[in-house]
Design an enzyme around this catalytic site. Structure first.
Site, mmCIF file in Angstrom:
data_model
loop_
_atom_site.group_PDB
_atom_site.id
_atom_site.type_symbol
_atom_site.label_atom_id
_atom_site.label_comp_id
_atom_site.label_asym_id
_atom_site.label_seq_id
_atom_site.Cartn_x
_atom_site.Cartn_y
_atom_site.Cartn_z
ATOM 1 N N TYR A 147 -9.931 -17.815 4.451
ATOM 2 C CA TYR A 147 -9.178 -16.727 3.816
ATOM 3 C C TYR A 147 -9.510 -16.631 2.337
ATOM 4 O O TYR A 147 -9.733 -15.535 1.807
ATOM 5 C CB TYR A 147 -7.684 -16.939 4.021
ATOM 6 C CG TYR A 147 -6.821 -15.904 3.315
ATOM 7 C CD1 TYR A 147 -6.884 -14.563 3.682
ATOM 8 C CD2 TYR A 147 -5.962 -16.271 2.281
ATOM 9 C CE1 TYR A 147 -6.117 -13.612 3.032
ATOM 10 C CE2 TYR A 147 -5.178 -15.325 1.634
ATOM 11 C CZ TYR A 147 -5.261 -13.996 2.005
ATOM 12 O OH TYR A 147 -4.493 -13.053 1.353
ATOM 13 N N GLY A 161 0.813 -1.212 0.000
ATOM 14 C CA GLY A 161 0.000 0.000 0.000
ATOM 15 C C GLY A 161 0.842 1.255 0.000
ATOM 16 O O GLY A 161 0.590 2.187 -0.771
#
Length: 276
Positions: free
Chosen positions: A168, A23
């Site tokens: 997940y 990010g």
């Protein structure tokens, strides 16, 4: 835009997470081209095992040439997410890019995974992606080149991935399904919605902290490959590119990058999850 100006110059991106890793690399990369960034992240104070806070991230973004604002908050909380979108509009006049970066991972099997960890993945990965995109939507509708980019994998229904860590897998595929649905839902409004996923393991602190982290790092590429791929996608006209599950290396080779060795990973980088 003026001749010679990069397509990202002056545009505003709202990102969930971004204090470190992929990010932060993406936020820094768009800042180099003059973009504004609003980061929504929880890490106001240093984590004992992970580097960086939302405030150090803002400093890095501004050092790269962009303008940035930190919004300390939780992507699971509607009021925090709305505040991030409102901050972008108030500070920079709008939103051009919504980047769904925040994600939680737990690879335990069904018998071992705690309900608390299961809920965390659903709330951050699926709910957080929904909340951030919904909150940015009114401003995206006013943008000249609106993009939503979600860091989630292509849908792969191979039993290998369905059975490896179902909880997940379901949470990450939920992010992708939302994004592919939005690509169709918003097609008439000219909002591009795409997903981006790494071809290989990426050298982040999260990987380093895994049980065999040092071995994995030696065959992992740098976060800059995801950043460069994101810049390529977000620089395209929204009307021409939507509904794709992009792989970082394929984006770059398709854009004419012939040598990926500068991103590291050695001669045989380790494939990331969900890619056969």
């Amino acid at each position: 835009m003026p001749d010679g100006q990069h397509p990202l110059t002056g545009r505003t991106m709202v990102m969930s997470g971004g204090s470190r890793g992929i990010g932060l690399a993406i936020a820094t990369a768009v800042a180099r081209h003059g973009a504004n960034v609003v980061l929504l992240a929880k890490t106001a104070e240093p984590h004992p095992r992970l580097p960086g806070t939302v405030h150090t991230a803002v400093a890095d973004i501004e050092a790269a040439g962009g303008k940035a604002v930190a919004v300390v908050g939780d992507v699971r909380r509607e009021e925090d997410v709305r505040r991030a979108a409102e901050t972008a509009v108030e500070r920079f006049g709008g939103i051009d890019i919504c980047l769904n970066n925040a994600s939680a991972i737990a690879l335990e099997g069904t018998g071992e995974l705690s309900v608390k960890r299961f809920d965390l993945m659903q709330q951050i990965n699926v709910r957080g992606t929904f909340l951030l995109t919904q909150s940015c939507l009114p401003a995206l509708r006013e943008s000249a080149n609106p993009h939503v980019l979600t860091l989630s994998p292509p849908l792969n229904l191979s039993p290998r991935w369905l059975g490896a860590h179902p909880a997940y897998t379901q949470s990450k595929y939920g992010m992708t399904l939302l994004s592919l649905g939005w690509a169709e839902e918003f097609a008439g409004e000219g909002i591009a919605v795409n997903c981006l996923w790494p071809q290989t393991y990426i050298a982040t602190a999260a990987v380093a902290n895994m049980a065999d982290g040092q071995r994995l790092l030696s065959s992992a590429r740098s976060p800059e490959i995801m950043a460069d791929a994101a810049v390529e996608i977000l620089s395209r006209p929204a009307k021409d590119s939507s509904g794709n599950c992009h792989i970082d290396a394929e984006v770059l080779t398709g854009a004419g990058v012939t040598d990926l060795s500068r991103y590291g990973g050695g001669d045989d980088p380790r494939l990331d999850l969900f890619l056969d």
